[in-house]
Design an enzyme around this catalytic site. Structure first.
Site, PDB file in Angstrom:
ATOM      1  N   CYS A  67      11.457  -4.526 -15.327  1.00 51.83           N
ATOM      2  CA  CYS A  67      11.005  -3.475 -14.402  1.00 51.83           C
ATOM      3  C   CYS A  67      10.261  -4.073 -13.218  1.00 51.83           C
ATOM      4  CB  CYS A  67      10.111  -2.493 -15.149  1.00 51.83           C
ATOM      5  SG  CYS A  67       8.761  -3.272 -16.062  1.00 51.83           S
TER       6      CYS A  67
ATOM      7  N   HIS B  27      11.962 -18.793 -20.485  1.00 50.48           N
ATOM      8  CA  HIS B  27      11.343 -19.003 -19.162  1.00 50.48           C
ATOM      9  C   HIS B  27      11.092 -20.493 -18.858  1.00 50.48           C
ATOM     10  CE1 HIS B  27       9.900 -14.624 -19.802  1.00 50.48           C
ATOM     11  NE2 HIS B  27      11.075 -14.645 -19.225  1.00 50.48           N
TER      12      HIS B  27
ATOM     13  N   ASP C 238      -8.346  -3.887  -6.386  1.00 54.17           N
ATOM     14  CA  ASP C 238      -8.539  -2.454  -6.095  1.00 54.17           C
ATOM     15  C   ASP C 238      -7.421  -1.611  -6.729  1.00 54.17           C
ATOM     16  OD1 ASP C 238      -6.441  -3.324  -4.595  1.00 54.17           O
ATOM     17  OD2 ASP C 238      -7.179  -2.561  -2.675  1.00 54.17           O
TER      18      ASP C 238
ATOM     19  N   GLY D 226      -2.440  -2.672 -14.266  1.00 56.97           N
ATOM     20  CA  GLY D 226      -1.904  -1.840 -13.187  1.00 56.97           C
ATOM     21  C   GLY D 226      -0.657  -2.449 -12.583  1.00 56.97           C
ATOM     22  N   GLY D 227       0.113  -3.182 -13.401  1.00 56.65           N
ATOM     23  CA  GLY D 227       1.312  -3.847 -12.890  1.00 56.65           C
ATOM     24  C   GLY D 227       2.592  -3.097 -13.222  1.00 56.65           C
ATOM     25  N   ASN D 228       3.704  -3.816 -13.213  1.00 53.05           N
ATOM     26  CA  ASN D 228       5.022  -3.204 -13.445  1.00 53.05           C
ATOM     27  C   ASN D 228       5.071  -2.433 -14.764  1.00 53.05           C
ATOM     28  OD1 ASN D 228       6.234  -4.593 -11.137  1.00 53.05           O
ATOM     29  ND2 ASN D 228       6.094  -6.452 -12.377  1.00 53.05           N
TER      30      ASN D 228
ATOM     31  N   ARG E 282       4.368 -17.331 -13.612  1.00 56.61           N
ATOM     32  CA  ARG E 282       4.177 -17.085 -15.046  1.00 56.61           C
ATOM     33  C   ARG E 282       5.156 -17.772 -15.979  1.00 56.61           C
ATOM     34  NH1 ARG E 282       3.289 -11.050 -14.907  1.00 56.61           N
ATOM     35  NH2 ARG E 282       1.628 -11.216 -13.400  1.00 56.61           N
TER      36      ARG E 282
HETATM   37  P1  NAD Z   1       2.448  -7.598 -13.406  1.00 59.27           P
HETATM   38  O1  NAD Z   1       2.228  -8.872 -12.693  1.00 59.27           O
HETATM   39  O2  NAD Z   1       3.208  -6.545 -12.691  1.00 59.27           O
HETATM   40  O3  NAD Z   1       1.073  -6.945 -13.802  1.00 59.27           O
HETATM   41  C1  NAD Z   1       0.088  -7.625 -14.405  1.00 59.27           C
HETATM   42  C2  NAD Z   1      -1.188  -6.789 -14.337  1.00 59.27           C
HETATM   43  O4  NAD Z   1      -2.092  -7.464 -15.161  1.00 59.27           O
HETATM   44  C3  NAD Z   1      -1.816  -6.763 -12.946  1.00 59.27           C
HETATM   45  O5  NAD Z   1      -1.327  -5.716 -12.175  1.00 59.27           O
HETATM   46  C4  NAD Z   1      -3.247  -6.582 -13.325  1.00 59.27           C
HETATM   47  O6  NAD Z   1      -3.512  -5.240 -13.627  1.00 59.27           O
HETATM   48  C5  NAD Z   1      -3.359  -7.362 -14.602  1.00 59.27           C
HETATM   49  N1  NAD Z   1      -3.864  -8.722 -14.364  1.00 59.27           N
HETATM   50  C6  NAD Z   1      -3.200  -9.758 -13.847  1.00 59.27           C
HETATM   51  N2  NAD Z   1      -4.000 -10.838 -13.815  1.00 59.27           N
HETATM   52  C7  NAD Z   1      -5.163 -10.455 -14.336  1.00 59.27           C
HETATM   53  C8  NAD Z   1      -6.371 -11.120 -14.590  1.00 59.27           C
HETATM   54  N3  NAD Z   1      -6.533 -12.421 -14.292  1.00 59.27           N
HETATM   55  N4  NAD Z   1      -7.361 -10.419 -15.159  1.00 59.27           N
HETATM   56  C9  NAD Z   1      -7.205  -9.116 -15.464  1.00 59.27           C
HETATM   57  N5  NAD Z   1      -6.070  -8.433 -15.247  1.00 59.27           N
HETATM   58  C10 NAD Z   1      -5.074  -9.103 -14.693  1.00 59.27           C
HETATM   59  O7  NAD Z   1       3.094  -7.946 -14.812  1.00 59.27           O
HETATM   60  P2  NAD Z   1       4.159  -7.080 -15.609  1.00 59.27           P
HETATM   61  O8  NAD Z   1       5.490  -7.282 -14.960  1.00 59.27           O
HETATM   62  O9  NAD Z   1       3.651  -5.703 -15.828  1.00 59.27           O
HETATM   63  O10 NAD Z   1       4.219  -7.884 -16.968  1.00 59.27           O
HETATM   64  C11 NAD Z   1       3.334  -7.638 -18.049  1.00 59.27           C
HETATM   65  C12 NAD Z   1       3.758  -8.560 -19.163  1.00 59.27           C
HETATM   66  O11 NAD Z   1       5.125  -8.293 -19.509  1.00 59.27           O
HETATM   67  C13 NAD Z   1       3.732 -10.052 -18.815  1.00 59.27           C
HETATM   68  O12 NAD Z   1       3.414 -10.750 -19.982  1.00 59.27           O
HETATM   69  C14 NAD Z   1       5.162 -10.360 -18.428  1.00 59.27           C
HETATM   70  O13 NAD Z   1       5.487 -11.727 -18.600  1.00 59.27           O
HETATM   71  C15 NAD Z   1       5.897  -9.484 -19.420  1.00 59.27           C
HETATM   72  N6  NAD Z   1       7.275  -9.142 -19.023  1.00 59.27           N
HETATM   73  C16 NAD Z   1       7.500  -8.474 -17.879  1.00 59.27           C
HETATM   74  C17 NAD Z   1       8.810  -8.116 -17.546  1.00 59.27           C
HETATM   75  C18 NAD Z   1       9.120  -7.325 -16.323  1.00 59.27           C
HETATM   76  O14 NAD Z   1      10.296  -7.080 -16.052  1.00 59.27           O
HETATM   77  N7  NAD Z   1       8.151  -6.869 -15.562  1.00 59.27           N
HETATM   78  C19 NAD Z   1       9.872  -8.462 -18.400  1.00 59.27           C
HETATM   79  C20 NAD Z   1       9.598  -9.156 -19.580  1.00 59.27           C
HETATM   80  C21 NAD Z   1       8.281  -9.481 -19.875  1.00 59.27           C
END
Ligand code: NAD
Length: 395
Positions: A143, A205, A35, A9-11, A320
């Protein structure tokens, strides 16, 4: 209508939900963390769906059909499952969803990071499920969620994204499926082993964290002084990044002789990858440092930092950039390099420094505990790595 379930439920999940809906899929979401399921549901209801704002001004709105923290509600019936999660959540999520998977379900990790194939195959096999999965080399977008459940901003979109599939024979079909779903080009590469080495996040990173923070670990900053992350890449940092990339290239070159049908050309040097992934976003490609500093998709992002008691900021080494990219990136490459008999001094120096920051020893007695190195999955000789690679290619 085909059904996709997005885990997380993240980005990244915020971008996937509207895109998949707009592509004509029924979208369900598995969000057991805190939640999030409820907040997503409420946000989408309030806003009439979830809106993506792209860097070029485009907008896409879409919604999930069902959102739940219970896998029994959202996993059965899904032909496609997308893990939009940090790598440390892959294991627990796969364990939770495996009993509920349809037999022919295809699972994808966005992004895969290192050693995803070893972990996914082990968990699916234990659950008695057919292993059919893929992983992306990177997340297609930079994002950030601007309003939870309502709106996400895409700061940049990669020009092309590599992927590997298990079994490898499905990789082209998966690339086609994803291009239709996510509206950008995907390129199938030869194997997960190549994808694990080609994971440039594991260089970028931790390498930039090292470059910007080495010897200044305890420094504090005012909010405005917190160093820019990508735009902060200086000569010292660029040298470290280059040395790390060179280490990975040497591992790939040796694997080409030790592992049948391993394709070293799928493992791009860092500079080549940055220029290819961010084609059109970089103002000055003349050096590795300038390719970071003048990359508009990277503009403005700062080193992760936490407030101190006196109102200043200190670098957050639990973020991270180390906590994900070391155990699910560099340590996996270290395990592979060990099997291949290749020295990786630049990667080792960053791992050692990161171990101190994370207060975790991944390499104690070469245990690799807490990582996804091949040793954790019982591979202790390069011949076993070669056998696992062959099995993926021949299935
Ligand atoms: P985020 O932090 O927005 O979301 C992560 C989601 O993972 C949380 O919202 C939750 O639903 C779930 N989560 C986190 N910890 C958890 C746990 N311990 N157990 C179960 N679920 C858990 O992350 P994001 O930005 O959506 O990134 C997702 C992946 O993409 C990551 O590997 C990140 O490094 C990679 N990434 C992100 C970006 C970006 O711009 N957002 C860019 C490049 C790579």
């Amino acid at each position: 209508m085909a059904t996709v379930t997005i885990c997380g439920g993240g980005n990244a999940a915020h971008v996937l939900i509207p895109l998949a809906h707009a592509a004509g899929w029924e979208v369900n979401v598995y969000a057991p963390y805190g939640d999030e399921a409820e907040r997503l549901r409420q946000g989408m209801a309030r806003n009439g769906g979830l809106r993506i704002r792209f860097e070029d001004g485009r907008e896409i709105v879409g919604r999930a059909h069902r959102t739940s923290g219970d896998p029994a509600q959202v996993i059965p019936g899904a032909g496609l499952i997308l893990l939009a999660l940090p790598a440390f959540a892959h294991g627990p999520t796969l364990e939770a969803i495996a009993p509920h998977l349809d037999d022919d379900a295809l699972i994808g990790a966005l992004p895969a990071r290192g050693g995803f194939d070893y972990q996914a195959e082990a968990i699916l096999r234990r659950a008695g499920k057919t292993a059919r999965f893929f992983g992306l080399q990177t997340l297609p977008w930079a994002c950030r969620t601007s309003r939870y459940g309502e709106e996400v901003t895409v700061l940049g979109t990669k020009a092309v994204v590599d992927l590997a599939a298990f079994p490898a024979s499905e990789s082209r079909a998966v690339a086609e499926l994803l291009t239709g779903l996510l509206q950008l080009p995907f390129h199938a590469i030869s194997s997960f082993l190549a994808l694990t080495l080609a994971n440039t996040g594991q260089i970028i990173h931790p390498g930039i964290m090292y470059g910007l923070c080495y010897g200044r670990e305890e420094a504090t900053y005012s909010r405005d002084e917190i160093p820019h992350f990508y735009q902060g890449v200086d000569g010292f940092t660029a040298e470290k990044l280059q040395a790390m990339s060179d280490d990975v290239q040497r591992v790939a070159a040796v694997l080409a002789t030790a592992v049948a049908e391993f394709e070293p050309a799928d493992v791009l040097p860092l500079y080549d990858w940055v220029c290819r992934a961010y084609a059109g976003d970089i103002a000055d490609e003349s050096t590795l440092a300038s390719a970071f500093v003048t990359n508009q998709a990277y503009a403005g992002l700062r080193v992760p930092a936490r407030p101190t008691e006196d109102g200043r900021y200190r670098v957050d080494f639990t973020a991270r950039y180390l906590a994900e990219d070391v155990p699910y990136g560099l340590v996996v490459v270290r395990g592979i390099a060990r099997l291949a008999g290749v020295a990786i001094p630049a990667l080792d120096s960053v791992i050692k420094w990161a171990e101190e920051r994370l207060n975790h020893r991944y390499l104690d007695g070469d245990s690799y505990a807490g990582s996804r190195a091949p040793q954790v999955f019982g591979m202790n000789k390069v011949a076993q790595l070669a056998e696992s690679h062959r099995a993926q290619l021949e299935r």
